[in-house]
Every structure is written in structure tokens, then in C-alpha cells.
Design an enzyme around this catalytic site. Sequence first.
Site, short mmCIF file in Angstrom:
data_model
loop_
_atom_site.label_atom_id
_atom_site.label_comp_id
_atom_site.label_asym_id
_atom_site.label_seq_id
_atom_site.Cartn_x
_atom_site.Cartn_y
_atom_site.Cartn_z
N GLY A 75 3.88 -11.52 -1.79
CA GLY A 75 3.26 -11.86 -2.60
C GLY A 75 3.43 -11.18 -4.68
N ILE B 223 2.02 -8.85 -5.01
CA ILE B 223 2.89 -7.65 -5.50
C ILE B 223 4.52 -8.09 -5.77
CG2 ILE B 223 3.07 -5.24 -5.09
CD1 ILE B 223 0.15 -4.68 -4.23
N ARG C 153 5.38 -15.94 4.97
CA ARG C 153 4.88 -17.24 5.56
C ARG C 153 5.49 -18.05 4.64
NH1 ARG C 153 -0.30 -15.15 7.02
NH2 ARG C 153 -0.22 -13.75 4.77
N THR C 154 5.64 -18.06 3.43
CA THR C 154 5.50 -19.61 2.90
C THR C 154 6.48 -19.45 1.15
OG1 THR C 154 3.60 -19.01 1.56
CG2 THR C 154 2.70 -20.01 3.44
N HIS D 138 0.79 8.10 -0.03
CA HIS D 138 -0.57 6.06 0.06
C HIS D 138 -0.89 6.57 -1.34
CE1 HIS D 138 -2.18 3.27 3.15
NE2 HIS D 138 -2.51 2.95 1.58
N ILE D 139 0.21 6.39 -2.11
CA ILE D 139 -0.34 6.35 -4.03
C ILE D 139 -0.50 5.10 -4.46
CG2 ILE D 139 -0.56 8.25 -3.51
CD1 ILE D 139 2.02 8.94 -5.85
N GLY D 140 0.14 4.33 -4.01
CA GLY D 140 0.48 2.89 -4.50
C GLY D 140 0.07 2.15 -5.91
N GLU E 70 -1.73 8.83 9.01
CA GLU E 70 -2.85 8.85 7.73
C GLU E 70 -3.70 9.18 8.16
OE1 GLU E 70 -2.04 5.71 4.57
OE2 GLU E 70 -0.39 5.43 5.93
N ARG F 184 2.18 -1.02 4.75
CA ARG F 184 0.99 -0.94 6.46
C ARG F 184 2.40 0.08 7.50
NH1 ARG F 184 -1.86 -0.97 2.29
NH2 ARG F 184 -4.01 -1.65 2.74
#
Length: 329
Positions: A156, A158, A178-179, A286-288, A267, A238
Site C-alpha cells: 500500500g 506505506i 493483492r494487486t 505500536h508507535i508507527g 496489546e 498488525r
Amino acid sequence: MKPYIFITRKLPENVISKLDNRYTISMWDKEDVPVPRQRLLDEAQKADALLTMLSDSIDEEVIKAGSNLKVIANLAVGFDNIDLAAATEHGIAVCNTPDVLTDTTADLTFGLLMATARRLVEAAEFVKEGKWQSWSPLLLAGHDIHHKTIGIVGMGKIGETVAKRATGFDMEILYHNRTRKPEVEEAIGAQYVSFDELVKRSDFIVCLTPLTHETRNLFTADVFASMKRSAIFINASRGPVVDEEALLAALKNNTIAGAGLDVFTIEPISADHPLLTLPNVVALPHIGSSSVETRETMMELCLENIDKVLTGNDPITVVNKDWKLQLSH
């Protein structure tokens, strides 16, 4: 009466003050503790809008409680914490915060890759703990990043931006999605391959796929066994896309060389979780997207989406594009 907005975590006053004159706004007053379930249900009953966190479970019970609810704005790109079908059935717009966090999350992802490969966290602690007594040729020797092969699972926005970062390190870029993305292949020389081929060829496997029925437990014991023994696994998507027990075994048995993890199945992760005992694991909370600038932009986008819906306009970033269909029935 002014429309009522409930925010499930404490946000800076300067962000929400822009809407104070038009709405009644209430917030859960803790920054680092999730809103209790009963409080969430009580607030949903009277709210016209909810501004939610990824850690809030906005399931059918919450949605049914919200008889006045018109919009749920989630402070994240992902929305797997929200029952999308139930929201659509009740004519509630669900909004997220894509694009505004792309660069920040890509920076963190590549930083996590670098920290894991070069053992930066381990090395910093080595110095702080007074263990550095002399120089030696292979002291905390890690893995090169330049001229290696990176495999990105989930191309995607990111993923594309992480791939751009990789070009600066002269990496071979593989991806599975997927694509297929011909424009990305042309722009940065990325190569589309099957998932199996990516896993076998990559020195760094970077997971950026959304959590869906198809991607849950995508990374199994068999997948880790197919990786190079020198491979490093990075997950900034995730937690549930990975079988954590299989990952733990792969790291303990040196099936793979290391892992950099910003996300976990449950989490926050428990301090005594066995993954945290391993020196070849870099674990982050989880600080992306967690830079001051980006998080404030995300908050502002959530509030703008809420304002649009509550004033009868289309939100900027809506997930369930058919939410309005239910309003006409």
C-alpha cells in the site's frame, strides 16, 4: 442543543478547541489508559459522534447503543477494531486517517529494520550497563542492510514509501500484494513475486499488510522455516497476522536471525512475554505513526471528518462508502 462528541482518549486542548463553539465535546481524561467498557457504552448512547482509538473495540453492542450516532472517526489507518458491517447497517459513517501518516510510519518501519539488523538497542544497553570493556572485531556485529534484498508484504502507500527508503540503500526490492503495482515497479524497480518466493529470497521481510480474514496468521511456522537463517522479520502492520508462538520458536531455534516488532497479537504486550526475553528481538509499543506532527494531523483529520458528517456533508476519508444507503431506507 449542540451535537455531542465523545473522544475515547485525552487529546491536546489546542486540537479540539477549534470545534468547542459548535459542539459539546467530552473526553476520557486518561492519556495512557483505555476508556472503560461501560463508560464507552454510556457515552455511545448519547453521542452524535465518536472519536476512537485502535485499542477501542467498537463492536455491534456499542453501535446498537448509539441511537444518535452518525459517525465514528478512528485515529488510525486500520479499522479492524470496528464492526464495519454493523456501522453500515445503522447508517453510521466510519472514517480513518490514511495518507497523513504514510511517511512517518515508513520512517519508523525502516528505522526498526535498521535497529534490528545492526543490533542498535542491544548495543546502546551494552554501553549503559557498563559491559563495554574493550574493542573486538566482532563486538555486537550485526547484518548489513545495503545491497541486500527486502521483501515487502502489503504494497500500500506505506509499503511503497518503505520501498523508496530502500532504494537509498541500493537494495533489491521484492513485493507481494493483492494487486500488482506496475507504476511502483517502473518508478523504483520493485519486482512483484509470489508470497512463497518473497519469503525464500528476502534478507528482510517487512510486513505491512492490513489485518483481514486472509492475512490473519499469514506468517506460520512453515513460513518462518522457508526463510533464510539470516533473515530478519519486521512487522509494523498488525500483530495477528503472525503466529506469535511460531515466531518465538523460529527466533529461539535460530531458524531466522531476528525480528523487529511494533505490533503484537495482544496489546499492550505483557512485560514477561517470552518474546521480550530474546536479545534478537527489538520491540516497540505500536508507535508507527507517533510523531508529534503526524499525530496532531491525524487528530485534526478525525475532527474534520466528524464536522463534515454532522453538518450534512461527505467526510474526507470514509471507509464504508455505502453508509448513506441505509439512511434512505
